[in-house]
Design a protein around this motif. Structure first.
Motif, PDB file in Angstrom:
ATOM      1  N   VAL A  48       0.842  -1.183   0.000  1.00 32.02           N
ATOM      2  CA  VAL A  48       0.000   0.000   0.000  1.00 32.02           C
ATOM      3  C   VAL A  48       0.883   1.241   0.000  1.00 32.02           C
ATOM      4  N   GLU A  49       0.478   2.265  -0.751  1.00 31.50           N
ATOM      5  CA  GLU A  49       1.193   3.533  -0.717  1.00 31.50           C
ATOM      6  C   GLU A  49       0.922   4.186   0.634  1.00 31.50           C
ATOM      7  N   LEU A  50       1.971   4.419   1.395  1.00 33.02           N
ATOM      8  CA  LEU A  50       1.815   4.919   2.757  1.00 33.02           C
ATOM      9  C   LEU A  50       1.868   6.446   2.797  1.00 33.02           C
ATOM     10  N   THR A  51       0.758   7.045   2.482  1.00 41.04           N
ATOM     11  CA  THR A  51       0.621   8.498   2.573  1.00 41.04           C
ATOM     12  C   THR A  51       0.305   8.863   4.024  1.00 41.04           C
ATOM     13  N   GLY A  52       0.335  10.128   4.314  1.00 43.33           N
ATOM     14  CA  GLY A  52      -0.044  10.581   5.651  1.00 43.33           C
ATOM     15  C   GLY A  52      -1.470  10.190   6.000  1.00 43.33           C
ATOM     16  N   GLU A  53      -2.363  10.319   5.023  1.00 44.70           N
ATOM     17  CA  GLU A  53      -3.763   9.923   5.233  1.00 44.70           C
ATOM     18  C   GLU A  53      -3.884   8.428   5.506  1.00 44.70           C
ATOM     19  N   ALA A  54      -3.126   7.619   4.770  1.00 41.46           N
ATOM     20  CA  ALA A  54      -3.174   6.168   4.950  1.00 41.46           C
ATOM     21  C   ALA A  54      -2.695   5.789   6.348  1.00 41.46           C
ATOM     22  N   LEU A  55      -1.606   6.394   6.775  1.00 47.95           N
ATOM     23  CA  LEU A  55      -1.070   6.082   8.105  1.00 47.95           C
ATOM     24  C   LEU A  55      -2.042   6.508   9.200  1.00 47.95           C
ATOM     25  N   MET A  56      -2.701   7.645   9.007  1.00 47.85           N
ATOM     26  CA  MET A  56      -3.688   8.117   9.979  1.00 47.85           C
ATOM     27  C   MET A  56      -4.869   7.158  10.039  1.00 47.85           C
ATOM     28  N   ALA A  57      -5.320   6.652   8.899  1.00 48.10           N
ATOM     29  CA  ALA A  57      -6.441   5.710   8.856  1.00 48.10           C
ATOM     30  C   ALA A  57      -6.095   4.418   9.593  1.00 48.10           C
ATOM     31  N   VAL A  58      -4.885   3.930   9.387  1.00 50.41           N
ATOM     32  CA  VAL A  58      -4.443   2.709  10.068  1.00 50.41           C
ATOM     33  C   VAL A  58      -4.369   2.955  11.571  1.00 50.41           C
ATOM     34  N   ASN A  59      -3.743   4.058  11.952  1.00 46.91           N
ATOM     35  CA  ASN A  59      -3.619   4.379  13.369  1.00 46.91           C
ATOM     36  C   ASN A  59      -4.993   4.519  14.021  1.00 46.91           C
ATOM     37  N   ASP A  60      -5.923   5.195  13.346  1.00 45.28           N
ATOM     38  CA  ASP A  60      -7.272   5.368  13.883  1.00 45.28           C
ATOM     39  C   ASP A  60      -7.978   4.027  14.052  1.00 45.28           C
ATOM     40  N   ALA A  61      -7.845   3.130  13.065  1.00 45.68           N
ATOM     41  CA  ALA A  61      -8.498   1.818  13.134  1.00 45.68           C
ATOM     42  C   ALA A  61      -7.954   0.997  14.305  1.00 45.68           C
ATOM     43  N   LEU A  62      -6.641   1.013  14.468  1.00 46.59           N
ATOM     44  CA  LEU A  62      -6.031   0.235  15.550  1.00 46.59           C
ATOM     45  C   LEU A  62      -6.363   0.840  16.914  1.00 46.59           C
TER      46      LEU A  62
END
Length: 71
Positions: A48-62
């Motif tokens: 997955v392309e790890l953009t700032g938005e992507a990392l925030m989404a992962v962090n929020d889900a966890l």
């Protein structure tokens, strides 16, 4: 009388392209330990392309699942 197993809701992968079985295993490990290391998460997100938005989404889900992310 024993305790009944509690159904823990699944945590959907927050990004397209994440292998569902790897994500589920990651979340399960995080639920057991309470914490996941960033390197472990990055491995599951390797496609997955790890953009700032992507990392925030992962962090929020966890975080919503009660899992701390150790950077």
């Amino acid at each position: 009388m024993g305790l009944e197993p509690v159904d823990v809701p699944a945590v959907p992968a927050p990004l397209a392209g994440v292998d569902r079985s790897e994500w589920d295993a990651l979340v399960e490990r995080g639920r057991v330990t309470g914490i996941l290391h960033a390197e472990t998460i990055a491995h599951v997100l390797r496609d997955v392309e790890l953009t700032g938005e992507a990392l925030m989404a992962v962090n929020d889900a966890l975080t919503a699942a009660g899992i701390e992310v150790d950077e």
